[in-house]
Design an enzyme around this catalytic site. Structure first.
Site, PDB file in Angstrom:
ATOM      1  N   GLU A 141      -0.332   7.515  -0.672  1.00 29.14           N
ATOM      2  CA  GLU A 141      -1.241   8.076  -1.675  1.00 29.14           C
ATOM      3  C   GLU A 141      -0.721   9.389  -2.251  1.00 29.14           C
ATOM      4  OE1 GLU A 141      -1.660   7.732   1.507  1.00 29.14           O
ATOM      5  OE2 GLU A 141      -2.813   9.345   2.448  1.00 29.14           O
ATOM      6  N   ARG A 142       0.301   9.982  -1.568  1.00 32.90           N
ATOM      7  CA  ARG A 142       0.822  11.271  -2.037  1.00 32.90           C
ATOM      8  C   ARG A 142       1.877  11.113  -3.122  1.00 32.90           C
ATOM      9  NH1 ARG A 142       2.039  14.992   3.060  1.00 32.90           N
ATOM     10  NH2 ARG A 142       2.397  13.147   4.326  1.00 32.90           N
ATOM     11  N   GLU A 144       9.178  16.615  15.735  1.00 33.82           N
ATOM     12  CA  GLU A 144       9.785  16.335  14.442  1.00 33.82           C
ATOM     13  C   GLU A 144       9.376  17.450  13.488  1.00 33.82           C
ATOM     14  OE1 GLU A 144       8.272  12.897  12.186  1.00 33.82           O
ATOM     15  OE2 GLU A 144      10.340  12.553  11.580  1.00 33.82           O
ATOM     16  N   LYS A 149       0.893  -1.179   0.000  1.00 34.09           N
ATOM     17  CA  LYS A 149       0.000   0.000   0.000  1.00 34.09           C
ATOM     18  C   LYS A 149       0.926   1.222   0.000  1.00 34.09           C
ATOM     19  CE  LYS A 149      -1.677   2.996   2.182  1.00 34.09           C
ATOM     20  NZ  LYS A 149      -1.390   4.416   1.853  1.00 34.09           N
ATOM     21  N   CYS A 166      13.971  10.426   7.870  1.00 32.60           N
ATOM     22  CA  CYS A 166      13.934  10.035   9.277  1.00 32.60           C
ATOM     23  C   CYS A 166      15.337   9.983   9.856  1.00 32.60           C
ATOM     24  CB  CYS A 166      13.234   8.700   9.424  1.00 32.60           C
ATOM     25  SG  CYS A 166      14.139   7.405   8.622  1.00 32.60           S
TER      26      CYS A 166
HETATM   27  P1  NAD Z   1       2.183   9.130   7.604  1.00 38.98           P
HETATM   28  O1  NAD Z   1       2.219   8.495   8.928  1.00 38.98           O
HETATM   29  O2  NAD Z   1       1.304  10.312   7.406  1.00 38.98           O
HETATM   30  O3  NAD Z   1       1.736   8.078   6.476  1.00 38.98           O
HETATM   31  C1  NAD Z   1       2.359   6.834   6.310  1.00 38.98           C
HETATM   32  C2  NAD Z   1       1.359   5.831   5.736  1.00 38.98           C
HETATM   33  O4  NAD Z   1       0.279   5.669   6.661  1.00 38.98           O
HETATM   34  C3  NAD Z   1       0.732   6.251   4.412  1.00 38.98           C
HETATM   35  O5  NAD Z   1       0.699   5.123   3.571  1.00 38.98           O
HETATM   36  C4  NAD Z   1      -0.672   6.710   4.794  1.00 38.98           C
HETATM   37  O6  NAD Z   1      -1.628   6.418   3.794  1.00 38.98           O
HETATM   38  C5  NAD Z   1      -0.982   5.925   6.051  1.00 38.98           C
HETATM   39  N1  NAD Z   1      -1.771   6.683   7.034  1.00 38.98           N
HETATM   40  C6  NAD Z   1      -1.711   8.017   7.277  1.00 38.98           C
HETATM   41  N2  NAD Z   1      -2.551   8.348   8.277  1.00 38.98           N
HETATM   42  C7  NAD Z   1      -3.151   7.195   8.680  1.00 38.98           C
HETATM   43  C8  NAD Z   1      -4.103   6.881   9.703  1.00 38.98           C
HETATM   44  N3  NAD Z   1      -4.621   7.824  10.490  1.00 38.98           N
HETATM   45  N4  NAD Z   1      -4.485   5.605   9.841  1.00 38.98           N
HETATM   46  C9  NAD Z   1      -3.968   4.629   9.066  1.00 38.98           C
HETATM   47  N5  NAD Z   1      -3.065   4.882   8.086  1.00 38.98           N
HETATM   48  C10 NAD Z   1      -2.649   6.138   7.893  1.00 38.98           C
HETATM   49  O7  NAD Z   1       3.705   9.485   7.223  1.00 38.98           O
HETATM   50  P2  NAD Z   1       4.255  10.360   6.008  1.00 38.98           P
HETATM   51  O8  NAD Z   1       3.940  11.800   6.250  1.00 38.98           O
HETATM   52  O9  NAD Z   1       3.857   9.749   4.706  1.00 38.98           O
HETATM   53  O10 NAD Z   1       5.829  10.122   6.163  1.00 38.98           O
HETATM   54  C11 NAD Z   1       6.657  10.915   6.971  1.00 38.98           C
HETATM   55  C12 NAD Z   1       6.891  10.269   8.317  1.00 38.98           C
HETATM   56  O11 NAD Z   1       7.496   9.004   8.154  1.00 38.98           O
HETATM   57  C13 NAD Z   1       7.860  11.062   9.202  1.00 38.98           C
HETATM   58  O12 NAD Z   1       7.362  11.078  10.506  1.00 38.98           O
HETATM   59  C14 NAD Z   1       9.149  10.265   9.119  1.00 38.98           C
HETATM   60  O13 NAD Z   1      10.022  10.402  10.218  1.00 38.98           O
HETATM   61  C15 NAD Z   1       8.623   8.879   9.027  1.00 38.98           C
HETATM   62  N6  NAD Z   1       9.618   7.983   8.464  1.00 38.98           N
HETATM   63  C16 NAD Z   1      10.228   7.109   9.331  1.00 38.98           C
HETATM   64  C17 NAD Z   1      11.201   6.260   8.854  1.00 38.98           C
HETATM   65  C18 NAD Z   1      11.886   5.300   9.786  1.00 38.98           C
HETATM   66  O14 NAD Z   1      12.613   4.442   9.333  1.00 38.98           O
HETATM   67  N7  NAD Z   1      11.697   5.407  11.085  1.00 38.98           N
HETATM   68  C19 NAD Z   1      11.550   6.288   7.499  1.00 38.98           C
HETATM   69  C20 NAD Z   1      10.899   7.181   6.657  1.00 38.98           C
HETATM   70  C21 NAD Z   1       9.922   8.021   7.153  1.00 38.98           C
END
Ligand code: NAD
Length: 489
Positions: A176-177, A382, A173, A281
């Site tokens: 979506e962005r 963050e 999955k 991250c």
């Molecule tokens: P996000 O949490 O908004 O979204 C991640 C995924 O979760 C997407 O596929 C989205 O569709 C889904 N999602 C979003 N909100 C949801 C909800 N309420 N319920 C269920 N699913 C949901 O993250 P993002 O903005 O796409 O990515 C940035 C974040 O990811 C930052 O916090 C970054 O630090 C983190 N990140 C962490 C690592 C790591 O290895 N720790 C690596 C890359 C990114």
């Protein structure tokens, strides 16, 4: 303008979703594609198909299972620059940064082709006279990845190749962005020789994620994204009996000791803070200078931050692209303003940036804020933008305390020429990834990606042997074959 498709049972399927998310080039604000926000029905079809196909796929000999990965690796290399360009267009990082992302994706595919050795168990003969014991690894069933926006290609590869090579079937999955890159990767997966239904993709947002978390056919969930969502995923998926790992957000500190080699370190530190516009991250977002490091470091970082070339990541010479969206720009600029209200001083201010030729883009220039109050929002939340907060202490002990005071534990770095200081830091810091004179301590594919504290929920991590552990279950067999039962041949 492209409409993103799903890929289930080896077929490209137009989603029945009523709602769509826009995929926007953050440098130009141009609409590139529409991602269908599918829900439970589409996830259900994909999972049922993957669960059915699993029965056959797990019986395919491991040497055969890795053959499509060899092919996929070749195809990824042939299409390397096109995929990197797509990453830049939909996610904003520079072309070189996107190539770096692709490199790690390919590395993980290569790593998983070693599965004939990696998934071996172990055994002992004669644990008691004439009795042998062995541990064998078997796949779980249907595995999944729920991916974030900031690495449209790489993150899925921390998990998917290992899951497939160990005999699981899979559902991706994407965010979506930024769904175009994964659609292109699935065009390559389609040509790689996996049997129909082994690898699947459904596009969507929260409803699709919830359907994955609740589906009884899903055995393993991997998630990478923000901490609040990671916590939600971990609690929901584990409550429904699934194996789960959820990587969350970060707030990474870097300690600069007075004896650090500033000339060679400053570019590395600037790349860590401002690379990918801070949307990593493993971005450094807090600098803690110790003793005499303060003056020279501050002067040098001001210089590199002010001179970083910001623009569209596909243009020559650009060192930093935009942030992902107008909302993100607004949030980051709000945090910068808020830090000043909490007593910090903004030394380089990247707010209200306009880039010539890209006036509609979501640009925030590199920003440096000093005298950050250790209790302020900027010190703890963050930012996920090109903002570096500076703090100062007099001793290494104080610096380590500041590092360990935060909730996140993704990465902590130290710059020093002193082996004793480096060892103490490595030993005492509460972070899963540690850099010693390194700006972005990103583990190679053959090491686990090990966040701690609020940066990770679970036990086993992504990549390498951790991924093999995660996608297999151990079976221990104890056997007795009495001599008197044997026929005489
Ligand atoms: P996000 O949490 O908004 O979204 C991640 C995924 O979760 C997407 O596929 C989205 O569709 C889904 N999602 C979003 N909100 C949801 C909800 N309420 N319920 C269920 N699913 C949901 O993250 P993002 O903005 O796409 O990515 C940035 C974040 O990811 C930052 O916090 C970054 O630090 C983190 N990140 C962490 C690592 C790591 O290895 N720790 C690596 C890359 C990114």
């Amino acid at each position: 303008m492209e409409k993103i498709l799903n890929y289930v049972n080896g077929e490209w399927i137009s989603s029945g979703a009523k709602e769509y998310a826009d995929v926007i080039n953050p440098a130009t604000a141009e609409l590139l594609a529409k991602t269908p926000l599918g829900g439970a029905e589409e996830v259900d079809k994909a999972v049922l198909c993957a669960a059915q196909v699993f029965k056959e796929w797990r019986r395919v000999p491991v040497l055969e299972r890795v053959k499509p990965l060899f092919k996929l690796r070749e195809l990824l290399i042939e299409n390397f620059d096109d995929l990197a360009r797509t990453i830049t267009m939909e996610c904003g990082k520079t072309f070189e940064e996107a190539r770096g992302e692709m490199l790690r994706a390919v590395e993980n595919v290569a790593m998983a082709t070693a599965m004939p050795i990696m998934m071996q168990g172990y055994n002992n003969e004669d644990i008691s006279a004439g009795i042998d014991e062995m541990m064998i690894r078997q796949p779980l069933g249907v595995g999944t990845t729920i991916a974030p926006f900031n690495f449209p290609a790489m993150i899925t590869f921390w998990f998917m190749p290992y899951a497939l090579a160990t005999g699981n079937t899979f559902l991706v999955k994407p965010s979506e962005r930024v769904s175009i890159t994964m659609q292109k990767i699935f065009r390559l997966i389609d040509q790689s020789g996996f049997p129909k239904g082994v690898v699947n993709m459904v596009n969507g947002a929260k409803p699709a994620v919830d359907a994955i978390l609740n589906h009884p056919g899903v055995r393993a969930v991997t998630f990478v994204g923000s901490t609040p969502v990671a916590k939600y995923i971990y609690s929901q998926a584990s409550a429904s009996g699934k194996r789960v790992q959820a990587q969350g957000g970060a707030k990474n500190p870097t300690v600069i000791m007075p004896d650090a080699d500033m000339d060679t370190s400053i570019k590395i530190i600037a790349d860590s803070a401002f690379g990918s516009a801070g949307q990593r991250c493993l971005a450094t977002s807090v600098i803690i200078t110790v003793g005499g490091a303060r003056e020279p470091f501050t002067e040098m970082i001001l210089n590199v931050a002010s001179n970083r070339v910001v623009g569209y990541g596909l243009d020559n010479g650009v060192e930093m692209g935009p942030v992902i969206s107008a909302q993100s720009k607004q949030r980051i600029e709000g945090l910068i303003g808020g830090s000043a209200a909490e007593g910090a001083r903004i030394l380089v201010d990247g707010r209200d940036s306009k880039i010539s030729g890209y006036e509609n883009g979501y640009f925030v220039r590199p920003t440096v804020v000093t005298d950050v109050n250790p209790k302020s929002e900027l010190a703890f939340s963050e930012v996920f933008g090109p903002v570096l907060g500076l703090m100062h202490v007099e001793t290494l002990d104080e610096a380590i305390k500041l590092v360990n005071d935060r909730n996140y534990g993704n990465m902590a770095n130290i710059f020093t020429r002193d082996g004793g200081a480096a060892r103490k830091f490595r030993y005492e810091v509460e972070a899963g990834n540690v850099g010693v004179n390194i700006g972005v301590a990103a583990p190679m594919a053959f090491f686990p990606f090990s966040g701690w504290k609020d940066s990770f929920f679970g036990d086993m991590h992504g990549q390498g042997m951790d991924a093999v552990e995660f996608f297999t279950q151990k079976k221990v067999v104890i056997e007795r074959w009495p001599k008197e039962w044997s026929r005489k041949f």
